[in-house]
Write a protein that holds these residues in place. Structure first.
Motif, PDB file in Angstrom:
ATOM      1  N   LYS A  49      32.734  40.665  37.070  1.00  0.00           N
ATOM      2  CA  LYS A  49      32.362  41.555  38.178  1.00  0.00           C
ATOM      3  C   LYS A  49      31.801  40.820  39.388  1.00  0.00           C
ATOM      4  N   PHE A  51      32.891  38.432  40.948  1.00  0.00           N
ATOM      5  CA  PHE A  51      33.937  38.036  41.890  1.00  0.00           C
ATOM      6  C   PHE A  51      34.203  39.118  42.936  1.00  0.00           C
ATOM      7  N   VAL A  52      33.564  40.276  42.782  1.00  0.00           N
ATOM      8  CA  VAL A  52      33.705  41.304  43.807  1.00  0.00           C
ATOM      9  C   VAL A  52      33.069  40.859  45.118  1.00  0.00           C
ATOM     10  N   PRO A  54      33.160  37.661  46.797  1.00  0.00           N
ATOM     11  CA  PRO A  54      34.138  37.070  47.719  1.00  0.00           C
ATOM     12  C   PRO A  54      35.262  38.030  48.061  1.00  0.00           C
ATOM     13  N   TYR A  55      35.631  38.880  47.112  1.00  0.00           N
ATOM     14  CA  TYR A  55      36.697  39.847  47.388  1.00  0.00           C
ATOM     15  C   TYR A  55      36.298  40.791  48.521  1.00  0.00           C
ATOM     16  N   TRP A  58      36.304  39.408  52.219  1.00  0.00           N
ATOM     17  CA  TRP A  58      37.590  38.805  52.586  1.00  0.00           C
ATOM     18  C   TRP A  58      37.977  39.028  54.049  1.00  0.00           C
ATOM     19  N   LEU A 165      38.467  31.117  46.207  1.00  0.00           N
ATOM     20  CA  LEU A 165      37.615  32.134  45.591  1.00  0.00           C
ATOM     21  C   LEU A 165      38.190  33.535  45.770  1.00  0.00           C
ATOM     22  N   VAL A 166      38.666  33.824  46.974  1.00  0.00           N
ATOM     23  CA  VAL A 166      39.232  35.159  47.238  1.00  0.00           C
ATOM     24  C   VAL A 166      40.468  35.382  46.377  1.00  0.00           C
ATOM     25  N   SER A 169      39.516  35.881  42.857  1.00  0.00           N
ATOM     26  CA  SER A 169      38.786  37.144  42.698  1.00  0.00           C
ATOM     27  C   SER A 169      39.725  38.328  42.495  1.00  0.00           C
ATOM     28  N   THR A 170      40.903  38.270  43.093  1.00  0.00           N
ATOM     29  CA  THR A 170      41.846  39.390  42.943  1.00  0.00           C
ATOM     30  C   THR A 170      42.271  39.573  41.493  1.00  0.00           C
ATOM     31  N   MET A 172      40.249  38.355  38.838  1.00  0.00           N
ATOM     32  CA  MET A 172      39.066  38.508  38.002  1.00  0.00           C
ATOM     33  C   MET A 172      38.469  39.906  38.039  1.00  0.00           C
ATOM     34  N   ILE A 173      38.742  40.656  39.110  1.00  0.00           N
ATOM     35  CA  ILE A 173      38.234  42.039  39.140  1.00  0.00           C
ATOM     36  C   ILE A 173      39.381  43.036  38.963  1.00  0.00           C
TER      37      ILE A 173
END
Length: 218
Positions: A49, A51-52, A54-55, A58, A165-166, A169-170, A172-173
């Protein structure tokens, strides 16, 4: 208008982002048939969670990169703006005929990170996945910096690191599948290269001398 203000006029091109965002919202819904591109490898990726973060930042990150590129080399900025617009419109065309979805996990907890992820899920329906806009745009700024004359250790560390990271993140979440990431990166790479070729040809055409004609006596 003074020359000082005219110099910053190209930044007005960023007003295309709200228009593209409006078009995205119109398409962010299921079509007559919705596809699922999730693989076993996708399912094996855990949900993280955090990773939301950097997402979520964006789009602001992309704005900052574009403004930074403008200050360094307006041509790089313009090429990125054109790349983003063309890629976004290409994505929208694909969404119209090939709508995909990604199953989302059930969220538990009321901590700030979980609440933010819940908000992201609420604002962005689980469609418009293939190709990934987050991924094509994040790769785009990496590509632009790599091909620029102003790259250095600091800006490469920041931009490559944040873009990575971005993109991660797509996954990982659970906003995108691996195929969405690959398609987004390939799309940005092709469009950016094409625009670079067109720009070089135009520059070469302008630099070539005009044909000279000799006066003939009759």
């Amino acid at each position: 208008m003074t020359k000082r203000y005219k110099r910053f006029m190209p930044l007005a091109g960023m007003l295309i982002f709200p228009v593209l965002g409006w078009l995205y919202a119109l398409l962010n819904q299921p079509g007559s048939e919705v596809y699922n591109l999730m693989t076993d490898l996708d399912h094996s990726i855990p949900t993280v969670k955090a990773f939301v973060l950097p997402y979520s930042i964006w789009i602001f990150y992309i704005y900052v990169c574009l403004i930074y590129f403008f200050t360094k080399n307006p041509r790089v900025y313009i090429r990125c703006l054109l790349t983003y617009t063309i890629c976004a419109l290409a994505c929208y065309a694909i969404y119209l005929v090939f709508q995909t979805t990604v199953p989302r996990p059930a969220l538990e907890g009321s901590d700030p990170i979980t609440s933010l992820l819940s908000y992201v899920y609420y604002r962005d329906q689980p469609y418009n996945c293939f190709p990934s806009i987050h991924c094509f745009s994040s790769y785009m700024v990496m590509k632009a910096l790599h091909s620029s004359s102003f790259r250095n250790r600091i800006n490469q560390t920041v931009i490559y690191g944040m873009s990575a990271l971005v993109i991660v993140s797509t996954l990982m979440i659970k906003q995108h599948a691996i195929m969405d990431v690959i398609a987004g990166v390939l799309l940005a790479d092709v469009v950016y290269r094409m625009l670079a070729v067109v720009e070089r040809k135009r520059s070469a055409s302008k630099a070539s001398p005009s044909p000279s004609y000799k006066m003939l006596d009759y």
